[in-house]
Write an enzyme that holds these catalytic residues in place. Structure first.
Site, PDB file in Angstrom:
ATOM      1  N   ASP A  10       0.723  -1.213   0.040  1.00  0.00           N
ATOM      2  CA  ASP A  10      -0.169  -0.204  -0.064  1.00  0.00           C
ATOM      3  C   ASP A  10       0.999   0.992  -0.037  1.00  0.00           C
ATOM      4  O   ASP A  10       2.229   1.213   0.379  1.00  0.00           O
ATOM      5  CB  ASP A  10      -0.785  -0.073   1.253  1.00  0.00           C
ATOM      6  CG  ASP A  10      -1.667   1.395   1.426  1.00  0.00           C
ATOM      7  OD1 ASP A  10      -2.492   1.567   0.874  1.00  0.00           O
ATOM      8  OD2 ASP A  10      -1.569   1.704   2.513  1.00  0.00           O
ATOM      9  N   LEU A  11       0.401   2.464  -0.434  1.00  0.00           N
ATOM     10  CA  LEU A  11       1.395   3.455  -0.299  1.00  0.00           C
ATOM     11  C   LEU A  11       1.271   4.275   0.872  1.00  0.00           C
ATOM     12  O   LEU A  11       2.102   4.567   1.612  1.00  0.00           O
ATOM     13  CB  LEU A  11       1.013   4.313  -1.525  1.00  0.00           C
ATOM     14  CG  LEU A  11       1.669   5.796  -1.840  1.00  0.00           C
ATOM     15  CD1 LEU A  11       3.252   5.423  -2.043  1.00  0.00           C
ATOM     16  CD2 LEU A  11       1.156   6.146  -3.230  1.00  0.00           C
ATOM     17  N   ASP A  12       0.043   4.968   1.077  1.00  0.00           N
ATOM     18  CA  ASP A  12      -0.101   5.994   2.180  1.00  0.00           C
ATOM     19  C   ASP A  12      -0.153   5.117   3.378  1.00  0.00           C
ATOM     20  O   ASP A  12      -1.023   4.542   3.712  1.00  0.00           O
ATOM     21  CB  ASP A  12      -1.529   6.850   1.892  1.00  0.00           C
ATOM     22  CG  ASP A  12      -1.729   7.633   3.137  1.00  0.00           C
ATOM     23  OD1 ASP A  12      -0.811   8.034   3.845  1.00  0.00           O
ATOM     24  OD2 ASP A  12      -2.604   7.895   3.530  1.00  0.00           O
ATOM     25  N   THR A  18       1.584  10.235   3.612  1.00  0.00           N
ATOM     26  CA  THR A  18       0.681  11.336   2.993  1.00  0.00           C
ATOM     27  C   THR A  18      -0.699  11.626   3.709  1.00  0.00           C
ATOM     28  O   THR A  18      -1.168  12.547   3.527  1.00  0.00           O
ATOM     29  CB  THR A  18       0.384  10.838   1.424  1.00  0.00           C
ATOM     30  OG1 THR A  18      -0.125   9.607   1.596  1.00  0.00           O
ATOM     31  CG2 THR A  18       1.736  11.265   0.513  1.00  0.00           C
ATOM     32  N   LYS A  46      -8.668   6.937   6.012  1.00  0.00           N
ATOM     33  CA  LYS A  46      -7.422   6.064   5.496  1.00  0.00           C
ATOM     34  C   LYS A  46      -7.827   4.948   4.765  1.00  0.00           C
ATOM     35  O   LYS A  46      -8.574   4.276   5.142  1.00  0.00           O
ATOM     36  CB  LYS A  46      -6.593   5.857   6.821  1.00  0.00           C
ATOM     37  CG  LYS A  46      -5.782   7.075   7.274  1.00  0.00           C
ATOM     38  CD  LYS A  46      -4.953   6.348   8.274  1.00  0.00           C
ATOM     39  CE  LYS A  46      -4.064   7.701   9.001  1.00  0.00           C
ATOM     40  NZ  LYS A  46      -3.350   7.376  10.122  1.00  0.00           N
ATOM     41  N   GLY A  47      -6.887   4.758   3.706  1.00  0.00           N
ATOM     42  CA  GLY A  47      -7.174   3.516   2.658  1.00  0.00           C
ATOM     43  C   GLY A  47      -8.322   3.647   1.875  1.00  0.00           C
ATOM     44  O   GLY A  47      -8.631   2.828   0.959  1.00  0.00           O
ATOM     45  N   ILE A  48      -9.416   4.811   1.733  1.00  0.00           N
ATOM     46  CA  ILE A  48     -10.458   4.648   1.116  1.00  0.00           C
ATOM     47  C   ILE A  48     -10.568   5.720  -0.004  1.00  0.00           C
ATOM     48  O   ILE A  48      -9.543   6.407   0.327  1.00  0.00           O
ATOM     49  CB  ILE A  48     -11.825   4.759   2.015  1.00  0.00           C
ATOM     50  CG1 ILE A  48     -11.713   6.029   2.939  1.00  0.00           C
ATOM     51  CG2 ILE A  48     -12.129   3.813   3.235  1.00  0.00           C
ATOM     52  CD1 ILE A  48     -12.998   6.458   3.299  1.00  0.00           C
ATOM     53  N   SER A 115      -2.565   0.899  -4.265  1.00  0.00           N
ATOM     54  CA  SER A 115      -2.953   2.002  -3.565  1.00  0.00           C
ATOM     55  C   SER A 115      -4.250   2.587  -3.971  1.00  0.00           C
ATOM     56  O   SER A 115      -4.406   2.519  -5.340  1.00  0.00           O
ATOM     57  CB  SER A 115      -1.985   2.900  -3.592  1.00  0.00           C
ATOM     58  OG  SER A 115      -2.315   4.331  -3.353  1.00  0.00           O
ATOM     59  N   ALA A 116      -5.233   3.028  -3.261  1.00  0.00           N
ATOM     60  CA  ALA A 116      -6.282   3.718  -3.741  1.00  0.00           C
ATOM     61  C   ALA A 116      -6.255   4.939  -4.255  1.00  0.00           C
ATOM     62  O   ALA A 116      -7.084   5.561  -4.797  1.00  0.00           O
ATOM     63  CB  ALA A 116      -7.192   3.722  -2.316  1.00  0.00           C
ATOM     64  N   ASN A 119      -3.240   9.467  -7.123  1.00  0.00           N
ATOM     65  CA  ASN A 119      -1.872  10.325  -7.220  1.00  0.00           C
ATOM     66  C   ASN A 119      -0.600   9.529  -7.027  1.00  0.00           C
ATOM     67  O   ASN A 119       0.357   9.864  -6.757  1.00  0.00           O
ATOM     68  CB  ASN A 119      -2.018  11.412  -6.010  1.00  0.00           C
ATOM     69  CG  ASN A 119      -3.155  12.191  -6.449  1.00  0.00           C
ATOM     70  OD1 ASN A 119      -3.324  12.982  -7.494  1.00  0.00           O
ATOM     71  ND2 ASN A 119      -3.971  12.736  -5.562  1.00  0.00           N
ATOM     72  N   LYS A 146     -10.920  -0.514  -1.776  1.00  0.00           N
ATOM     73  CA  LYS A 146     -10.824  -1.409  -0.812  1.00  0.00           C
ATOM     74  C   LYS A 146     -11.961  -1.216   0.159  1.00  0.00           C
ATOM     75  O   LYS A 146     -12.425   0.120   0.111  1.00  0.00           O
ATOM     76  CB  LYS A 146      -9.468  -1.053  -0.068  1.00  0.00           C
ATOM     77  CG  LYS A 146      -8.305  -1.198  -0.749  1.00  0.00           C
ATOM     78  CD  LYS A 146      -7.067  -0.496  -0.043  1.00  0.00           C
ATOM     79  CE  LYS A 146      -5.794  -0.460  -1.225  1.00  0.00           C
ATOM     80  NZ  LYS A 146      -4.884   0.026  -0.466  1.00  0.00           N
ATOM     81  N   GLU A 170      -0.239  -3.364   4.725  1.00  0.00           N
ATOM     82  CA  GLU A 170      -1.265  -2.453   4.752  1.00  0.00           C
ATOM     83  C   GLU A 170      -1.435  -1.688   6.080  1.00  0.00           C
ATOM     84  O   GLU A 170      -1.059  -2.167   7.137  1.00  0.00           O
ATOM     85  CB  GLU A 170      -2.467  -3.204   4.421  1.00  0.00           C
ATOM     86  CG  GLU A 170      -3.327  -3.069   3.237  1.00  0.00           C
ATOM     87  CD  GLU A 170      -3.851  -1.554   2.876  1.00  0.00           C
ATOM     88  OE1 GLU A 170      -3.759  -0.700   3.775  1.00  0.00           O
ATOM     89  OE2 GLU A 170      -4.129  -1.196   1.901  1.00  0.00           O
ATOM     90  N   ASP A 171      -1.918  -0.297   6.245  1.00  0.00           N
ATOM     91  CA  ASP A 171      -1.945   0.285   7.297  1.00  0.00           C
ATOM     92  C   ASP A 171      -3.469   0.641   7.708  1.00  0.00           C
ATOM     93  O   ASP A 171      -3.626   1.215   8.891  1.00  0.00           O
ATOM     94  CB  ASP A 171      -1.245   1.855   7.302  1.00  0.00           C
ATOM     95  CG  ASP A 171      -1.773   2.697   6.378  1.00  0.00           C
ATOM     96  OD1 ASP A 171      -2.173   2.251   5.260  1.00  0.00           O
ATOM     97  OD2 ASP A 171      -2.222   3.780   6.829  1.00  0.00           O
TER      98      ASP A 171
END
Ligand code: B16
Ligand code: MG
Length: 218
Positions: A10-12, A18, A46-48, A115-116, A119, A146, A170-171
């Site tokens: 996952d990214l953020d 971010t 977060k994550g959505i 990542s969702a 960007n 997600k 994943e966070d």
């Protein structure tokens, strides 16, 4: 012992934080709309996806808008967010991540991003690590956000590796659920109380190696 052929990040919240920039941009939007947005509520975003986040923000503020108005505000928020992203540097890669990715490369473990964010490419370029990812599946490529497993399943398909032989990092609660629903092994990065559905949870990547992850998962 479990054989892992791919790692999907996952990214953020995993590679970079971010969330703080998303928070500042959502806070600014809330303030324009006449209400306060607190950091504790930022966890829910977060994550959505961007639009799902906006809907939660509007629910918090008790604001009702039509789809056109929502679209306008989502673009406005993203413009502010992009101003923060433009100033990011490779120093913002979270501690331990780069060393772990380098270890994966040496061991020929495939690397993907799930990542969702729409960007994601911009952020990875800004961090100078885009070349490390063999596939990038982001918010521009999927129709189901997600906790639907689509993002991670597409990444595994691109890498030509079965979900059962891949680890997702994943966070966010929604991301952990997506990984588990997709049949992946999942490492939660952050709070075990929130990420309890993951196979294991660690606070961050500092000092982490593939053999440490595998010994914890097994
Ligand atoms: P964007 P991840 C997610 O990234 C963020 O956690 C979430 O807060 C954000 O709403 C979403 O990306 C969409 O981001 O507005 O840039 O398209 O954790 O899935 O890497
Ligand atoms: Mg995340």
């Amino acid at each position: 012992m479990l054989e892992i052929k791919a790692c999907i990040f996952d990214l953020d919240g995993v590679v970079v934080d971010t969330a703080k920039y998303h928070y500042l941009a959502w806070k600014r939007l809330a303030s324009e709309l006449g209400f306060e947005f607190h950091e504790k509520d930022n966890e829910r975003l977060k994550g959505i996806s961007r639009l799902d986040s906006l809907n939660i923000l509007l629910e918090i503020g008790g604001v009702t808008l039509n789809e056109k108005e929502k679209e306008f505000l989502a673009v406005r928020k993203n413009q502010w967010y992009l101003e923060y992203i433009a100033k990011m540097t490779p120093d913002e890669i979270l501690p331990g991540v780069r060393a772990f990715i380098d270890e994966l490369k040496v061991n020929r473990v495939k690397i993907g991003l799930g990542s969702a964010s729409k960007n994601a490419v911009l952020i990875l370029n800004q961090l100078g690590i885009i070349h490390l990812f063999e596939t990038i599946v982001d918010g521009t490529k999927v129709s189901n956000a997600k906790p639907d497993p689509e993002i991670f399943l597409l990444a595994a398909r691109d890498l030509n590796v079965a979900p059962s032989q891949s680890i997702v990092f994943e966070d966010a609660e929604a991301g952990v659920e997506a990984a588990i629903r997709g049949g992946f092994k999942c490492v939660g990065i952050g709070n075990p109380a929130v990420l309890f559905k993951a196979n294991i949870v660690v606070p961050n990547f500092i000092g982490m190696t593939m053999s440490k992850f595998l010994s914890l998962i097994n």
